[in-house]
Design an enzyme around this catalytic site. Structure first.
Site, PDB file in Angstrom:
ATOM      1  N   ARG A 103      84.157  18.922  46.019  1.00 13.72           N
ATOM      2  CA  ARG A 103      84.470  18.015  44.928  1.00 13.72           C
ATOM      3  C   ARG A 103      83.810  16.664  45.179  1.00 13.72           C
ATOM      4  O   ARG A 103      84.057  16.034  46.202  1.00 13.72           O
ATOM      5  CB  ARG A 103      85.989  17.867  44.803  1.00 13.72           C
ATOM      6  CG  ARG A 103      86.430  17.079  43.591  1.00 13.72           C
ATOM      7  CD  ARG A 103      87.934  17.150  43.416  1.00 13.72           C
ATOM      8  NE  ARG A 103      88.663  16.660  44.581  1.00 13.72           N
ATOM      9  CZ  ARG A 103      89.984  16.506  44.621  1.00 13.72           C
ATOM     10  NH1 ARG A 103      90.701  16.849  43.572  1.00 13.72           N
ATOM     11  NH2 ARG A 103      90.568  16.055  45.698  1.00 13.72           N
ATOM     12  N   THR A 107      83.028  11.472  41.065  1.00 11.45           N
ATOM     13  CA  THR A 107      83.262  12.053  39.737  1.00 11.45           C
ATOM     14  C   THR A 107      84.385  13.081  39.726  1.00 11.45           C
ATOM     15  O   THR A 107      84.889  13.436  38.661  1.00 11.45           O
ATOM     16  CB  THR A 107      81.990  12.739  39.222  1.00 11.45           C
ATOM     17  OG1 THR A 107      81.692  13.879  40.061  1.00 11.45           O
ATOM     18  CG2 THR A 107      80.804  11.781  39.248  1.00 11.45           C
ATOM     19  N   ASP A 199      94.751  16.363  52.981  1.00  6.54           N
ATOM     20  CA  ASP A 199      93.514  17.136  52.878  1.00  6.54           C
ATOM     21  C   ASP A 199      93.632  18.364  53.778  1.00  6.54           C
ATOM     22  O   ASP A 199      93.649  18.257  55.004  1.00  6.54           O
ATOM     23  CB  ASP A 199      92.317  16.278  53.301  1.00  6.54           C
ATOM     24  CG  ASP A 199      90.988  16.973  53.059  1.00  6.54           C
ATOM     25  OD1 ASP A 199      90.769  18.059  53.639  1.00  6.54           O
ATOM     26  OD2 ASP A 199      90.170  16.442  52.290  1.00  6.54           O
ATOM     27  N   ASP A 202      90.767  18.912  56.430  1.00  2.24           N
ATOM     28  CA  ASP A 202      90.855  18.006  57.571  1.00  2.24           C
ATOM     29  C   ASP A 202      91.987  18.397  58.516  1.00  2.24           C
ATOM     30  O   ASP A 202      91.853  18.319  59.736  1.00  2.24           O
ATOM     31  CB  ASP A 202      91.068  16.561  57.089  1.00  2.24           C
ATOM     32  CG  ASP A 202      89.793  15.944  56.539  1.00  2.24           C
ATOM     33  OD1 ASP A 202      88.704  16.439  56.861  1.00  2.24           O
ATOM     34  OD2 ASP A 202      89.911  14.966  55.774  1.00  2.24           O
TER      35      ASP A 202
END
Length: 208
Positions: A103, A107, A199, A202
């Site tokens: 991603r 944007t 995340d 991560d």
């Protein structure tokens, strides 16, 4: 919304630990694999069976086995890799493909960078895996890639989903069933699921 929340007590218990900011990389990784295995049990509940005759130590009998259904697991890189072993432990004959989609942080649009499927992908039932269904952009892009390869029967397995992502997948791919352990409240301004778990990539790989 076409989504099935798997609310098994073991899954919900392990999900609570995964959400905790104090859960370290090793434990996070192990719990994610365990949840994936439990979810795979549910997502394969309706696989077709056939009867065969077998010899037990006592006598012969009729027994049920899977009717040769071909399956493939397609994790979305990189976080989807954290759930693959849990699924293949319970479905060891499944083939594994890979889709690379990330991603764009500005944007929030998906960018495709890798695609590798089994040669007979069109003949297989597909389980797409990604721990997080946030905006839905990456998942939709991955399903687009899979459908371009000829596959038709596709399910999505994710750990946590946002309502916004569920709606996007439902709108773009209404034939794809979504299986998740939780539908959370919303997305924040940065496209993260709230309350979510941070995340996933991560936390799986210890990169943050």
């Amino acid at each position: 919304m076409q989504v099935r929340v798997i609310d098994h007590p073991l899954i919900q218990h392990k999900l609570s630990i995964i959400r905790d900011v104090n859960t370290g990389t090793k434990e996070f990784r192990e719990l994610l694999e365990e949840i994936a295995m439990l979810m795979a049990y549910e997502i394969t509940r309706n696989l077709p069976l056939e009867e065969i005759e077998i010899q037990t130590p006592v006598t012969t009998c009729r027994a049920k086995v899977l009717s040769g259904k071909k399956l493939a697991v397609v994790p979305i890189l990189r976080a989807g890799l954290g759930m693959v072993n849990g699924v293949t432990r319970i479905i060891p004959a499944a083939r594994v493909g890979h889709v690379g989609v990330y991603r764009d942080p500005e944007t929030l649009n998906p960018v495709e960078y890798y695609c590798k499927f089994p040669t007979d992908i069109a003949e297989r039932d597909i389980i797409v895996i990604d721990p997080m269904l946030a905006t839905g952009g990456s998942v939709v892009a991955a399903i687009d890639m899979i459908k371009r390869s000829g596959a038709k029967n596709i399910k999505l397995m994710c750990l946590v989903a946002a309502p916004e992502g569920v709606r996007v997948v439902n709108d773009r791919h209404p034939d794809v069933e979504i299986y998740t352990a939780a539908v959370d409240e919303r997305l924040n301004d940065h496209g993260y699921i709230v309350p979510g778990l941070g995340d996933a990539g991560d936390r799986i790989f210890g990169t943050k």
